[in-house]
Design a protein around this motif. Sequence first.
Motif, PDB file in Angstrom:
ATOM      1  N   ALA A 183      -9.145  -8.981  -8.160  1.00 15.41           N
ATOM      2  CA  ALA A 183      -8.546  -9.015  -6.833  1.00 15.41           C
ATOM      3  C   ALA A 183      -8.141 -10.439  -6.488  1.00 15.41           C
ATOM      4  N   THR A 219       0.840  -1.203   0.000  1.00 20.13           N
ATOM      5  CA  THR A 219       0.000   0.000   0.000  1.00 20.13           C
ATOM      6  C   THR A 219       0.874   1.251   0.000  1.00 20.13           C
ATOM      7  N   SER A 271      -5.203  -8.235  -2.207  1.00 16.49           N
ATOM      8  CA  SER A 271      -6.400  -7.453  -1.893  1.00 16.49           C
ATOM      9  C   SER A 271      -5.952  -6.278  -1.028  1.00 16.49           C
ATOM     10  N   PRO A 272      -6.841  -5.311  -0.759  1.00 20.03           N
ATOM     11  CA  PRO A 272      -6.429  -4.204   0.124  1.00 20.03           C
ATOM     12  C   PRO A 272      -5.859  -4.718   1.446  1.00 20.03           C
ATOM     13  N   GLN A 273      -6.511  -5.726   2.027  1.00 19.17           N
ATOM     14  CA  GLN A 273      -6.053  -6.264   3.321  1.00 19.17           C
ATOM     15  C   GLN A 273      -4.630  -6.804   3.229  1.00 19.17           C
ATOM     16  N   ILE A 274      -4.335  -7.495   2.130  1.00 16.71           N
ATOM     17  CA  ILE A 274      -2.996  -8.081   1.963  1.00 16.71           C
ATOM     18  C   ILE A 274      -1.980  -6.981   1.662  1.00 16.71           C
ATOM     19  N   ARG A 275      -2.370  -6.008   0.857  1.00 19.16           N
ATOM     20  CA  ARG A 275      -1.430  -4.917   0.525  1.00 19.16           C
ATOM     21  C   ARG A 275      -1.093  -4.070   1.744  1.00 19.16           C
ATOM     22  N   ASN A 276      -2.000  -4.026   2.734  1.00 17.03           N
ATOM     23  CA  ASN A 276      -1.712  -3.275   3.956  1.00 17.03           C
ATOM     24  C   ASN A 276      -0.718  -3.996   4.858  1.00 17.03           C
TER      25      ASN A 276
END
Lengths: 291, 164
Positions: A190, A78, A102-107
């Motif tokens: 995604a 991210t 996904s956003p969760q993984i990229r964070n």
Amino acid sequence: MPDLSEYYQPQSLTTALELLAKSGGKLRPLAGGTDIVPAMSKGELKADGLVDLSKLPDIQRISVDGNEVKIGSLTTFTQIETSPLIRAKASLLAEAAAAVGSPQIRNLGTIGGNIANASPAADTVTALVTLDAKARLDSLKGSRRVLVSELLCGAGKTNIHPQEIITEINFKIPPPGSKTGFIKLGRRKALAIARMNLAIIFNVKEERISFARVGLGAVGPNPRRYVVLENSLLGQTPSEVLIEKFAIEAECEVTRVLGSRPSAVYKCEAVKGIARDLLTKLFLDSGQGVV
Amino acid sequence: MAQFHLEMKVNGKPIALDIDPGLRLLDVLRDILHLTGTKEGCGEGECGACSVILDDELVDSCLILAPQAHGRGVITIEGLALNGELDPYQQAFLEVGAVQCGYCTPGMILAARVLLNHNPKPSKQDIAKAISGNLCRCTGYAKIVQGIEIAASLKETKAGVSRA
């Protein structure tokens, strides 16, 4: 649940390196955790103990030094995707980071972890090898810088010593005026692991391509540059004919690398599609990914 | 077996526990703190049912070990309602019927909350991107997207009222 006999959360790099040096290979570094944690939970990966790097200062930073970009190894996808510096100087890497999971993984996931995990399909690694990026490895004995492409030696395999930690990734900013881009082919937008990914950097002088880099992932055991494809661009004038010529060259290369593997039929066809899509975008859209 | 002294804030409340460091954040939330609103779906980061907010970012609590949350703040679905009153996200999901089996709902609502914190007026595309790490096998997503749009307008109204 993984049975960990030791778990450390050092506050300084020196302490982390001392722990690794003393453990005789028993401890593993833990970065974001997105690959290691589920693998340990399912019993696919065994570790006696972990050195959690999440509290180390100074290795989560993006900076520029002259014409070199430096990225701390614990920088998340991210942070890379949203960094104005990376978007301006190496858009292919921002695009690759945005393509991860996904956003969760990229964070959570980190660029250093993406290298150390050595997946054949690692999205940011394809961008990094195309940039000829180097990784800085630190141990108590000192530090060394190695081309990311040389650090990788097979699917899931690296030349990182057990007492070493990747602390930084650095690369030279492509020549001014270069265009860069990244494309991923997954089963869906995604969360798909790349079936294939492609990164390109090129520079045009007096209507001819004077500088070209091409990296492909999920074809061989690790993402790497394909000099044959770079040569097919060099000296040429960007045009629809060149896009088609490049797509056919890419098909030939992938055919050569994959041989009679079951995935070859699909990938040889698919690489033409991603090659056409990416080059068309870069040739036609004048504002896209310009350094 | 090593023990780890874990200190973190969960839904604003400080927590201190000695735990097995091999526990995932998800395990601590559900099995020790009994916050069972957070669900385990796939256990590998594909479904987003275990999503929680860690220091303002959405993460899958099945992908990190609990010690990685040491010194940080966690918000779970239980942290949203205040004194028994639903927050705008929960209210909006109920209103439009964005909940069927309910398994994905906590993750969806937390994803919506992170989105609206960063982007108070999201487009449909922004919403789709924000929930791209959360799977729902019942609703076909249309009602969820609608719920998030309504939550955005409810929040805006509330913000307007409090400014007035």
